[in-house]
Design a protein around this motif. Structure first.
Motif, PDB file in Angstrom:
ATOM      1  N   THR A 145     -16.020  42.153 -26.141  1.00  0.00           N
ATOM      2  CA  THR A 145     -15.208  43.849 -25.591  1.00  0.00           C
ATOM      3  C   THR A 145     -16.162  44.733 -25.794  1.00  0.00           C
ATOM      4  O   THR A 145     -15.965  46.025 -24.735  1.00  0.00           O
TER       5      THR A 145
ATOM      6  N   ALA B  49      -6.352  43.615 -31.848  1.00  0.00           N
ATOM      7  CA  ALA B  49      -4.630  43.015 -31.983  1.00  0.00           C
ATOM      8  C   ALA B  49      -4.668  42.173 -30.977  1.00  0.00           C
ATOM      9  O   ALA B  49      -3.794  40.780 -31.345  1.00  0.00           O
ATOM     10  N   GLN B  50      -5.140  41.929 -30.158  1.00  0.00           N
ATOM     11  CA  GLN B  50      -4.285  41.602 -28.417  1.00  0.00           C
ATOM     12  C   GLN B  50      -5.721  40.391 -28.513  1.00  0.00           C
ATOM     13  O   GLN B  50      -5.720  38.730 -28.312  1.00  0.00           O
ATOM     14  N   LEU B  51      -6.783  40.810 -28.597  1.00  0.00           N
ATOM     15  CA  LEU B  51      -7.877  39.337 -28.091  1.00  0.00           C
ATOM     16  C   LEU B  51      -8.719  38.929 -28.941  1.00  0.00           C
ATOM     17  O   LEU B  51      -9.064  37.746 -29.127  1.00  0.00           O
TER      18      LEU B  51
ATOM     19  N   ASP C 282      -6.156  47.763 -30.769  1.00  0.00           N
ATOM     20  CA  ASP C 282      -5.084  47.502 -30.475  1.00  0.00           C
ATOM     21  C   ASP C 282      -5.826  45.715 -29.454  1.00  0.00           C
ATOM     22  O   ASP C 282      -5.259  44.881 -29.352  1.00  0.00           O
ATOM     23  N   LEU C 283      -7.261  46.466 -28.907  1.00  0.00           N
ATOM     24  CA  LEU C 283      -7.851  44.911 -28.964  1.00  0.00           C
ATOM     25  C   LEU C 283      -8.162  43.426 -29.717  1.00  0.00           C
ATOM     26  O   LEU C 283      -8.152  43.229 -29.823  1.00  0.00           O
TER      27      LEU C 283
ATOM     28  N   ARG D  19      -7.705  39.295 -36.362  1.00  0.00           N
ATOM     29  CA  ARG D  19      -7.070  40.323 -35.677  1.00  0.00           C
ATOM     30  C   ARG D  19      -7.688  42.133 -36.019  1.00  0.00           C
ATOM     31  O   ARG D  19      -6.614  42.673 -36.246  1.00  0.00           O
TER      32      ARG D  19
ATOM     33  N   ARG E  32      -2.173  52.266 -22.614  1.00  0.00           N
ATOM     34  CA  ARG E  32      -2.009  50.969 -23.089  1.00  0.00           C
ATOM     35  C   ARG E  32      -1.128  50.126 -23.213  1.00  0.00           C
ATOM     36  O   ARG E  32       0.358  49.932 -23.223  1.00  0.00           O
TER      37      ARG E  32
END
Length: 168
Positions: free
Chosen positions: A111, A103-105, A100-101, A6, A168
Motif C-alpha cells: 500500500t 484492518a481492510q487489507l 483503516d488499510l 490487521r 474513508r
C-alpha cells in the motif's frame, strides 16, 4: 494456515508519527506549553498507530492542535503555526489511513504508493490552505488581529477533515 496481520500499515504509521513530530518541532520551539501538550499528542498518535486505535489518534491530533493554538497565543510566527496545523492534519489523516488499510487489507499488503499519494494530496490541500491563510495575513491585516487567518485556517482544517472522512 496463519491469519492476516490487521495492524496499521508501516508506511502510514511512519508518516503519521513523522508529521506529528514536525508539528511538535514547528510550534514547540516557541512555547513550553505547546511543547508539553504537543509531546503528549505525539505520544498518543504513536500509541494510536501501535494499537490501531482511532480514538487515541484523534485525541493526539487534538492535543497537537491545542499546542499549535497555545504557540499562537504566545506569539509564535504565523508560518510556524501554519506548518504545525498542516502537519497535525497530515498526522491525523495518515494514522487513520494506516489503521483503516491495515484492518481492510492487512499489514503485509503493498500500500506504499496509495499511502504516499494520499498523504501528498492531504499535504497539498493543507499547503494551499496555509498559503491562502498566510497571503491573507500578509496582504490584508498588517498589524491587526489574527482572527481572520485563524478562522480561515480552522475552516480549511474542517474542510480537509471532511474530505478525509468522506474518503474513508
Amino acid at each position: 494456515m496463519t491469519g492476516i496481520d490487521r495492524s496499521p500499515t508501516r508506511t502510514g504509521s511512519a508518516l503519521a508519527v513523522l508529521a506529528a513530530l514536525v508539528a511538535l518541532a514547528a510550534v514547540g520551539a516557541f512555547s513550553w506549553i505547546a511543547l508539553a501538550v504537543g509531546g503528549v499528542g505525539v505520544g498518543l498518535v504513536l500509541a494510536g498507530v501501535a494499537l490501531a486505535r482511532h480514538d487515541a489518534v484523534s485525541t493526539g491530533a487534538a492535543a497537537l492542535f491545542v499546542g499549535v493554538l497555545a504557540a499562537g497565543v504566545q506569539g509564535a510566527p504565523v508560518t510556524a503555526l501554519l506548518v504545525g496545523a498542516v502537519a497535525t492534519v497530515l498526522a491525523w489523516d495518515s494514522a487513520g489511513t494506516a489503521i483503516d488499510l491495515g484492518a481492510q487489507l492487512g499489514r503485509s499488503a503493498t500500500t506504499v504508493r496509495i499511502e504516499l499519494v494520499h498523504a501528498g494530496g492531504t499535504a497539498l490541500v493543507g499547503g494551499l490552505a496555509a498559503a491562502i491563510g498566510w497571503s491573507t495575513y500578509q496582504l490584508g491585516l498588517g498589524s491587526q488581529s489574527l482572527t481572520v487567518p485563524v478562522f480561515l485556517l480552522v475552516a480549511a482544517l474542517c474542510l480537509a477533515g471532511a474530505l478525509a472522512a468522506r474518503g474513508r
